[in-house]
Enzyme design. Structure first.
Site, PDB file in Angstrom:
ATOM      1  N   HIS A 179      -4.417 -11.061 -36.183  1.00 39.79           N
ATOM      2  CA  HIS A 179      -5.738 -10.438 -36.200  1.00 39.79           C
ATOM      3  C   HIS A 179      -6.792 -11.396 -35.653  1.00 39.79           C
ATOM      4  CE1 HIS A 179      -3.888  -8.075 -39.759  1.00 39.79           C
ATOM      5  NE2 HIS A 179      -3.924  -7.265 -38.703  1.00 39.79           N
ATOM      6  N   LYS A 202      -5.105   3.835 -52.885  1.00 35.85           N
ATOM      7  CA  LYS A 202      -3.945   3.020 -52.501  1.00 35.85           C
ATOM      8  C   LYS A 202      -4.138   1.592 -53.002  1.00 35.85           C
ATOM      9  CE  LYS A 202      -1.341   2.152 -48.276  1.00 35.85           C
ATOM     10  NZ  LYS A 202      -1.540   2.112 -46.816  1.00 35.85           N
ATOM     11  N   ARG A 205       1.066  -4.812 -30.258  1.00 32.30           N
ATOM     12  CA  ARG A 205       2.155  -5.780 -30.322  1.00 32.30           C
ATOM     13  C   ARG A 205       3.419  -5.280 -29.633  1.00 32.30           C
ATOM     14  NH1 ARG A 205       2.023  -6.255 -36.639  1.00 32.30           N
ATOM     15  NH2 ARG A 205       1.758  -4.054 -36.161  1.00 32.30           N
ATOM     16  N   SER A 217       1.035  -7.642 -41.375  1.00 30.48           N
ATOM     17  CA  SER A 217       0.597  -7.777 -42.769  1.00 30.48           C
ATOM     18  C   SER A 217       1.709  -7.391 -43.725  1.00 30.48           C
ATOM     19  CB  SER A 217      -0.630  -6.898 -43.012  1.00 30.48           C
ATOM     20  OG  SER A 217      -1.715  -7.362 -42.252  1.00 30.48           O
TER      21      SER A 217
END
Lengths: 153, 153, 153, 153, 153, 153
Positions: free
Chosen positions: E21, E45, E94, E132
């Site tokens: 990031h 969440k 990516r 992540s």
């Protein structure tokens, strides 16, 4: 000898049924004698949109199209296809992620029922970015979803 | 000087272990001196099939193949590899989705343990559509799963 | 009983042989007893870099590594593998495009010679963007290519 | 009112026609009233296999199947479809590379002729690695190609 | 006439914010006048890493870079962009899985807000394997994560 | 201190320049101070459409947009970028095949010139199926190509 009817199941959870799904059904009508929009209901999985309501919306959407039926099913798609005498599954492909998934699923369905052929259409490009999960996400966060649905909710 | 043994870990959750997994292990036997089928157990994640039962099925499946061992592990794959003196990870690739995932994971494993090399086989095409998650899904809905498993369950 | 040697062919046109190719060979050395860098020569296809020169560069590059051999071949890879008693093909994977191609080729090679197993390594990420065709393109347009080659040209 | 016949064009260069192509045609027969195997001939591009010979092999292959026709065409697929009153194109998908290509081509064909719908089948997995270009390559290098062709050559 | 400022939102859940990031933000700085790292908070969440702590870490990381702001938001990304007068979204790619996902999301964002343009950078290759979710997985199993984070945790 | 101008090269062979290319340039205008449409001319490769004619068409297309320049170049893109003081490359992404290619090329360009950043836009979906090679193919076979071009030819 009578020619066998071409009956296709268009299976999905349709939570909700989108304009992308409508596109596949309408284009599929020129191939099949009957298309059954088959809403898979998984009792152990919570739906976001109300099942009877979605069923009713799809029925109204295709009320002038007698070749389209709507049904709810539990269990295996291939079992329900046999029960409905459907010899085809109809599926839309939006991108390579869809392709890899459908490639796998269609082999399993053929393994279970060798007479069940899966027919693919590529979703029209202006609708290919619509997915039920994105529509749910938008709705959850207060976004407008009417653009993606072929009916009012 | 003694040549170092080639020991490979074949890690996975194997929930359940499928014919696709068996294909990778059997083909891997011509490369490695020992293959450890390493069943990852994640205590915070509910398994569908019974862990000791699956372990036992895999052991019986390879009972005539002394080069295959079966083990259960918790924690990081690379840590368990070191503990077992395994210098290789063995993985099967079925499609581009697998490739993208394995590409990522293998770099992480190498970052953690630079001596740990991941070796890939491409799953045989007639088995490439089998996945543990599809087998679980079939079983949940009352489908036959024996076609996809190298043992009776 | 004597254990069979693990001999791998690393086939390619190597026009030219890059640092990405070197990475795959060096990492393959911990798996195989011998790796034959097999330069495919297609008489009907013009090479950009001189074949004997490339062969010589690869030989010098691995002169301290007796497990690496270099050879030129014409015809089918699987035929040359048999001739060299190689029971493995070694290949690098850089991305999904490579994967789809290698998936196809490895099935063909196995169909021709069921005892020929293809083993894949994923190219190290800092080298995965290097391809022989890009190096040729750079050279054609006067660009510096030494960064991508493990030898001076 | 008479129902319109479902006529599909199965276009390709078929240099040569493989078992993978045969698989798509045979499975397509349950959908369409007629399938025209349409061999595209590009006068500016040299074929590897003899065009009249390939045409004849395909005709003999399907001689007991009156619903299959074979034709040679030059120019645009969509133009030939209109000329043959075909309202469908039939295509096989083997992998994501095929998908990306067909996605593009099917949009162009629909843009040219909005009534021309492309229907996709996923090639059976045990045939998905066969491509005409690989067969040509094998033949060029003296390899056996009969495994991949549904006729003797 | 004053030229409109180029303000980009860099949205994500950043659970946690990784070196990948950071790479995208730092490279984005040469394009934009201001980049708002927008941490999406989904009240339904559960996060793995503490939200205020991650926010504080990002702020400290960019404390010498006045063009970078950090904010927490709930709801739709496009709504928050409008609120912050951001006319751009900045996203890193990516691999092909990322591409397919971002392709979809960027169309939805443009549908909602036609003035919101998404700009993509390809993540630097030595960082492209960091995600992540992998960092969370490592941390959960007691692995070292400092290699992947641009700050101490 | 004066802010450095943001000059982007939009390189390609543009044989021909399509509506897809126009889409990327127009959307890029809100990011960059100047966009140079850079037509790569490869003397050893025959073009299908006349180079000066295409250049002239692009110039007329953007005649009311002073921020767009058109230029012809030979050799490396990164060299021409430096010569034009362009610090950015602008590229469109249509699908995963494009992504894999651009991923590779952008790393090479950054290796050659670390200050050259490549910025990507995803081509608008209704234009994503257009490619120069399909347009050439259509034209070769007498098809209508005006739908795909932002000018008359």
């Amino acid at each position: 000898m009578a020619v066998k009817s071409k009956i296709a199941l268009f299976p999905g959870s349709f939570d909700p049924f989108t304009k992308g799904h409508e596109d596949v059904v309408r284009r599929g009508l020129i191939i099949f004698d009957e298309i059954i929009v088959a809403i898979g209901n998984n009792s152990s999985k919570q739906r976001y949109f109300d099942l009877p309501n979605i069923k009713s919306k799809i029925e109204i959407l295709f009320q002038d199209e007698p070749k389209v039926k709507v049904a709810i099913f539990e269990g295996l798609t291939s079992t329900f296809a046999k029960q409905k005498q459907a010899n085809f599954l109809l599926r839309g492909l939006r991108n390579t992620t869809d392709f890899e998934y459908e490639n796998t699923i269609s082999q399993v369905n053929k393994e279970i029922n060798p007479d069940l052929e899966t027919i693919f259409l590529i979703t029209s490009p202006h609708l290919a970015f619509i997915s039920s999960s994105i529509v749910r996400d938008l709705h959850k966060h207060g976004g407008t979803i009417s653009t993606y649905l072929p009916y009012k909710i």
